[in-house]
Scaffold this motif. Structure first.
Motif, PDB file in Angstrom:
ATOM      1  N   ILE A 156      48.122 -41.713   0.811  1.00 30.06           N
ATOM      2  CA  ILE A 156      48.864 -42.682   1.623  1.00 30.06           C
ATOM      3  C   ILE A 156      47.909 -43.448   2.541  1.00 30.06           C
ATOM      4  N   ALA A 157      46.910 -42.758   3.079  1.00 27.10           N
ATOM      5  CA  ALA A 157      45.918 -43.442   3.915  1.00 27.10           C
ATOM      6  C   ALA A 157      45.217 -44.535   3.106  1.00 27.10           C
ATOM      7  N   ASN A 158      44.904 -44.239   1.871  1.00 25.61           N
ATOM      8  CA  ASN A 158      44.265 -45.209   0.984  1.00 25.61           C
ATOM      9  C   ASN A 158      45.184 -46.400   0.725  1.00 25.61           C
ATOM     10  N   ILE A 159      46.438 -46.112   0.426  1.00 22.01           N
ATOM     11  CA  ILE A 159      47.412 -47.184   0.177  1.00 22.01           C
ATOM     12  C   ILE A 159      47.592 -48.057   1.409  1.00 22.01           C
ATOM     13  N   GLU A 160      47.707 -47.406   2.576  1.00 23.88           N
ATOM     14  CA  GLU A 160      47.900 -48.157   3.823  1.00 23.88           C
ATOM     15  C   GLU A 160      46.679 -49.029   4.155  1.00 23.88           C
ATOM     16  N   SER A 161      45.505 -48.595   3.706  1.00 22.56           N
ATOM     17  CA  SER A 161      44.294 -49.385   3.974  1.00 22.56           C
ATOM     18  C   SER A 161      44.157 -50.558   3.000  1.00 22.56           C
ATOM     19  N   LEU A 162      44.726 -50.391   1.810  1.00 21.19           N
ATOM     20  CA  LEU A 162      44.591 -51.423   0.778  1.00 21.19           C
ATOM     21  C   LEU A 162      45.656 -52.512   0.865  1.00 21.19           C
ATOM     22  N   PHE A 163      46.867 -52.118   1.267  1.00 17.10           N
ATOM     23  CA  PHE A 163      48.002 -53.042   1.202  1.00 17.10           C
ATOM     24  C   PHE A 163      48.721 -53.164   2.537  1.00 17.10           C
TER      25      PHE A 163
END
Length: 228
Positions: A156-163
């Motif tokens: 989720i941290a990755n998703i929040e950083s990407l989008f």
């Protein structure tokens, strides 16, 4: 742009894969090695389920004025989840190999360990009984509930950083999505929280009392559900 919450940059939906060949055979297929094999992809019924899920999601997007160009499909690399994501992308007329679809290893199935791998799915109940007593306890050689929660926080941290401002569809597995929903549900705003970002909130709710209840968030095959 999709309307987002004050603590999350995106809106999240989860989708369990359609009925798979392991589901039909009553087998536990949880290792990366086995899970990515083509012989463990969707059963024909599962393909139909994935199509219906895609049509339902498209209807939800239209009813809530959420543009398809703002959709991002994040999926597990297992063959059954990859195929489900591909079917949904086709229904939405999204290019599967394009920028709107992203495979994420941290969304993979929970590994139940070598003593459960390729055994009867009736044995899931043995693991879930342990989970309820102690979600920090690992099946021998496998992942505990907290192990899965840890990598889901990273995902989720990755998703929040990407989008940002996107509608995220997470295509994954039964246990993985139960655990994800458990921590996302508990991470919703409350007066006691001192954090204003989603991943920090998720970290603080990785407690045994919360994680032990993940079975409350079980999903049927190809079930679509809004989370936050």
């Amino acid at each position: 742009m999709a309307e987002t919450t004050s603590f999350a940059r995106n809106r999240y939906w989860v989708l369990r894969h359609g009925k798979s060949i392991p589901n039909e055979k009553g087998l536990i297929v949880s290792s990366m090695e086995n899970g990515t094999r083509p012989e463990y992809q969707l059963a024909p019924e599962g393909v139909d389920q994935a199509k219906r899920a895609g049509e339902l999601f498209r209807k939800v997007l239209e009813e809530n004025s959420m543009p398809i160009e703002n959709v991002r499909i994040c999926y597990s690399p297992f063959s059954r989840t990859r195929q489900t994501a591909e079917v949904v992308a086709s229904v939405l007329n999204i290019q599967f190999e394009g920028a709107q679809c992203k495979v994420m290893e941290n969304l993979r199935e929970r590994f139940f360990g070598p003593s459960y791998e390729l055994m009867s799915h009736d044995k899931y109940h043995e693991v879930w009984a342990i989970d309820e007593k102690d979600p920090l306890m690992k099946p021998e050689g496998g992942e505990s509930v907290d192990d899965v929660a840890s990598r889901l926080v990273e995902a989720i941290a990755n998703i929040e950083s990407l989008f940002q401002g996107c509608t995220i569809l997470v295509v994954s597995h039964g246990d993985t999505l139960q655990i994800l929903q458990t921590i996302l549900n508990s991470a919703k705003p409350d007066a006691a929280s001192t954090y204003d970002d989603l991943t920090s909130r998720m970290q603080t709710v990785r407690t045994p009392s919360i994680l032990s209840e993940h079975r409350k968030f079980s999903l049927l095959t190809a079930e679509l559900r809004a989370v936050i």
